[in-house]
Design a protein around this motif. Structure first.
Motif, short mmCIF file in Angstrom:
data_model
loop_
_atom_site.label_atom_id
_atom_site.label_comp_id
_atom_site.label_asym_id
_atom_site.label_seq_id
_atom_site.Cartn_x
_atom_site.Cartn_y
_atom_site.Cartn_z
N SER A 58 11.42 104.17 20.31
CA SER A 58 12.07 105.49 20.25
C SER A 58 13.03 105.68 21.41
O SER A 58 14.13 106.22 21.25
N ASP A 94 8.27 111.06 19.93
CA ASP A 94 9.52 110.42 19.50
C ASP A 94 10.64 111.43 19.47
O ASP A 94 11.74 111.17 19.93
N GLU A 143 12.69 103.51 12.14
CA GLU A 143 11.65 103.13 13.10
C GLU A 143 10.27 103.20 12.44
O GLU A 143 9.94 104.20 11.82
MG LIG Z 1 8.16 105.60 18.70
#
Ligand SMILES: [Mg+2]
Ligand SMILES: Nc1nc2c(ncn2[C@@H]2O[C@H](COP(=O)(O)OP(=O)(O)O)[C@@H](O)[C@H]2O)c(=O)[nH]1
Length: 316
Positions: A58, A94, A143
């Motif tokens: 992140s 994140d 992600e």
């Molecule tokens: Mg992450």
């Protein structure tokens, strides 16, 4: 519907959010929407970012967004969370790491929670990617929070995969053992500011040299620090050159074709499952179930006869 499609095409954040919720919840207008936007998709570069929790995915995305924004590119980020409700905290973290960009309308960040979704995370993910693609995001970053199945699915959804690793946790061994290393196109050794990262770089390069996979030679290992920003420009450079290499060699097209094949298969799977559920739930199987219970008949024979009935019905 037209309004929603127009909103997406013009890059309207609210329309994009609404459309993603629609695919996430498998809403009734989903299919019509996806049909409508299909002719606008195919322009984005889709970059999957995977690796163990805490590796700095992140944080790295946060600096990548900055770099891409400097180049004037629109960036969409999807964080995929196939795990339990308890990872809500991780996703919140994140968000915090990426919040530098929360007021920029050319950056769209969304986490996808797709538990219990028919067709799994992959269908909702690829649908959400299409929405961002149609909305004109030149770069889409995916992600994964989890490991395992989610990693395989992120590979299938991406044009290029970055595997983010950090030295010092025995990752090298874990990665080599689990065969996870095979999923990366570019190896990013993050936290290079902190520990002995060059050693891991050498290990991976050595491994790639020995690999029987002939594409392994083209894979690059890049040292980064998302804290200081060092190495991020070389990472972007490697992403570009790998992408161009994939395009020239037809690898990109092969990946996209595989993706389409799998998408058709997933759509069919979910249709068939739906049809089975309808047949099954709409009927009372009590007498058959009692027969199975009393050993008069076995479950395979019952399933066979239901399946035959379904096939006949689909022919008419
Ligand atoms: Mg992450
Ligand atoms: N020293 C250092 N710390 C980092 C770096 N990148 C991330 N971190 C820290 O590592 C922790 C995990 O980062 P995060 O981005 O949430 O990792 P993720 O789970 O892979 O998304 C956070 O505390 C970050 O501040 C880096 O390049 N150097």
């Amino acid at each position: 519907m037209n309004e929603l499609v127009e909103g997406i095409i013009s890059g309207n954040t609210r329309a994009i959010s609404k459309a993603i919720s629609l695919v996430e919840n498998d809403g009734p207008d989903k299919i019509e929407l996806l049909k409508e936007i299909h002719r606008y998709v195919g322009e984005s570069v889709i970059i999957g970012i995977t690796g163990p929790p805490g590796a700095g995915k992140s944080s790295l995305i946060n600096v990548l967004i900055k770099e891409y924004r400097k180049q004037g590119k629109k960036v969409g980020i999807l964080a995929i969370d196939p795990t339990s409700p308890f990872t809500g905290g991780a996703l919140l973290g994140d968000r915090l790491r990426m919040q530098d960009h929360s007021t920029d309308e050319n950056v769209f960040i969304r986490s996808l929670a797709t538990r219990g979704h028919l067709g799994g995370i992959s269908l909702a993910t690829s649908d959400a990617v299409k929405i961002l693609d149609a909305a004109g995001f030149e770069i889409i970053l995916l992600e994964t929070v989890g490991v395992g199945q989610a990693e395989i699915e992120i590979v299938e959804a991406s044009d290029i995969v970055l595997l983010v690793l950090v030295p010092g946790y025995g990752d090298e061994i874990q990665v080599l053992k689990a065969g996870i290393i095979e999923i990366g196109d570019i190896y990013v050794i993050n936290k290079a500011d902190q520990m002995d990262a060059t050693k891991l770089k050498t290990t991976i390069e050595y491994y790639l040299e020995l690999s029987p996979d002939k594409n392994a030679n083209h894979r690059k290992v890049v040292l980064t620090s998302s804290l200081t920003g060092s190495g991020v420009d070389s990472l972007i450079h490697e992403i570009n050159s790998t992408y161009n290499f994939f395009r020239k060699k037809g690898i990109l097209n092969e990946r996209r074709k595989t993706r389409i094949r799998k998408e058709i298969l997933r759509i069919l799977n979910s249709r068939i499952l739906e049809s089975i559920n309808q047949t099954f739930n709409g009927r009372n199987f009590d007498s058959s179930i009692n027969k199975i219970l009393n050993k008069k008949i076995d479950p395979y024979t019952i399933a066979d006869s239901i399946f035959e009935e379904m096939k006949k019905r689909s022919q008419t």
